[in-house]
Design an enzyme around this catalytic site. Structure first.
Site, mmCIF file in Angstrom:
data_model
loop_
_atom_site.group_PDB
_atom_site.id
_atom_site.type_symbol
_atom_site.label_atom_id
_atom_site.label_comp_id
_atom_site.label_asym_id
_atom_site.label_seq_id
_atom_site.Cartn_x
_atom_site.Cartn_y
_atom_site.Cartn_z
ATOM 1 N N ARG A 38 -6.710 40.101 15.956
ATOM 2 C CA ARG A 38 -7.449 40.124 14.685
ATOM 3 C C ARG A 38 -6.514 40.444 13.533
ATOM 4 N NH1 ARG A 38 -12.154 44.348 15.789
ATOM 5 N NH2 ARG A 38 -10.344 45.394 16.716
ATOM 6 N N ASP A 39 -5.605 41.401 13.766
ATOM 7 C CA ASP A 39 -4.695 41.863 12.714
ATOM 8 C C ASP A 39 -3.374 41.102 12.807
ATOM 9 O OD1 ASP A 39 -2.341 43.892 11.935
ATOM 10 O OD2 ASP A 39 -4.133 44.387 10.758
ATOM 11 N N ARG A 42 -0.131 43.348 13.470
ATOM 12 C CA ARG A 42 0.001 43.842 14.841
ATOM 13 C C ARG A 42 0.317 42.699 15.807
ATOM 14 N NH1 ARG A 42 -5.167 48.046 14.985
ATOM 15 N NH2 ARG A 42 -4.311 49.555 13.476
ATOM 16 N N SER A 140 -15.469 42.643 34.481
ATOM 17 C CA SER A 140 -15.213 43.955 35.073
ATOM 18 C C SER A 140 -16.091 44.155 36.305
ATOM 19 C CB SER A 140 -15.512 45.058 34.059
ATOM 20 O OG SER A 140 -15.430 46.339 34.651
ATOM 21 N N TYR A 193 -21.362 48.835 28.635
ATOM 22 C CA TYR A 193 -20.227 47.979 28.972
ATOM 23 C C TYR A 193 -20.510 47.202 30.269
ATOM 24 C CZ TYR A 193 -15.367 46.739 30.141
ATOM 25 O OH TYR A 193 -14.215 46.061 30.466
ATOM 26 N N LYS A 197 -21.038 43.184 30.656
ATOM 27 C CA LYS A 197 -20.116 42.434 31.509
ATOM 28 C C LYS A 197 -20.867 41.693 32.619
ATOM 29 C CE LYS A 197 -16.015 43.270 29.707
ATOM 30 N NZ LYS A 197 -15.203 42.190 29.107
#
Length: 277
Positions: A38-39, A42, A140, A193, A197
């Site tokens: 996204r950045d 980075r 996961s 989460y 998943k």
């Protein structure tokens, strides 16, 4: 246009995604690997780290929750390379156990990225996926655990899933129950989460079935996998695997040879098939 094999890894400026990019750079023959984040800053820093190792990934900005960002990358790949060969959907979020965010908000935010954002990228990239293409959705084993913790009624609902809308409605019910604080009494797990998943695993199965129906001669595979408990920021560095060890199963699936149709739509952990439901 080019005959080069092109791979894209979402959310790959650090953690498991970074390990997947590194491993693909080493193993993908005649290939180009895109590290996305996204950045932009980075992302480019992560590319520079791999450059120091003698690896040459490319960078492209990507926020899977931003439709315009997804479209820009798709059009870039289509224009420059005629499409994409490998897509590893690694981008995702998980709230820490100590998070003070209300559970209902955790559920909604997690669904927006780990389920909806991931499937949106799959749908967007499907038209530019080249023959013998591979999509790997990083899920996961928490999704498997979440299924085990469902009420028998909710297990039956998941077993009866026929369309993506069926999954959407189930996850909507979960989020609404989570916001009301009565998800347990309604037969849902306490892991946002894991539940999300689980939705992703089910969505991957449907995508695999759809691509087999729509493009049966193209040898395209869409699969889900668990990389294991990896030492990353998401796990608070508590995992038992390094990021390169966590990259093993996603890369193994991404590089499956032609004729591996039995893998399509299924879930894997440590390269082994996971069967449940």
């Amino acid at each position: 246009m080019t005959s080069l094999r092109v791979a894209v890894v979402t959310g790959s400026n650090k953690g498991i995604g970074f390990g997947i990019v590194r491993t693909l750079c080493k193993q993908l023959e005649n290939g180009i690997v895109y590290l996305t984040a996204r950045d932009e800053g980075r992302g480019k820093e992560a590319v520079a780290k791999l450059n120091q190792e003698g690896l040459q990934p490319k960078f492209h900005q990507l926020d899977i929750n931003d439709g315009e960002s997804v479209a820009r990358l798709r059009e870039h790949l289509k224009t420059v390379y005629g499409g994409v060969d490998i897509l590893v959907n690694n981008a995702g979020i998980a709230f820490k156990r100590a998070s003070t965010e209300p559970f209902g908000n955790q559920a909604a935010i997690t669904m927006a990225t780990d389920y909806r954002g991931t499937l949106d990228v799959c749908h967007s990239f499907h038209p530019i996926l080249k023959p013998h293409g591979r999509i790997v959705n990083v899920s996961s084993m928490n999704g498997v655990k979440a299924f085990d913790e469902l009420s028998e009624e909710n297990k039956a609902h998941f077993r009866a899933i026929k369309t993506e809308e069926d999954i959407n409605l189930l996850l909507k019910d979960f989020i609404e129950a989570a916001k009301e604080g009565d998800h347990k009494s309604k037969g849902w797990p306490s892991s946002a989460y894991g539940t999300v998943k689980l939705g992703l695993i089910c969505g991957t199965k449907l995508l695999g079935e759809a691509v087999q129906k729509d493009r049966p001669q193209d040898d395209i595979l869409i699969m889900a996998c668990c990389p294991g408990h990896v030492r990353t920021d998401m796990s608070s560095q508590q995992g038992v695997k390094t990021i390169d060890e966590g990259a093993d199963t996603p890369v193994y699936l991404a590089l499956l040879s032609s004729g591996s149709t039995e893998f399509n739509g299924k879930m894997y952990f440590d390269r082994a098939l996971v069967e449940f439901m």
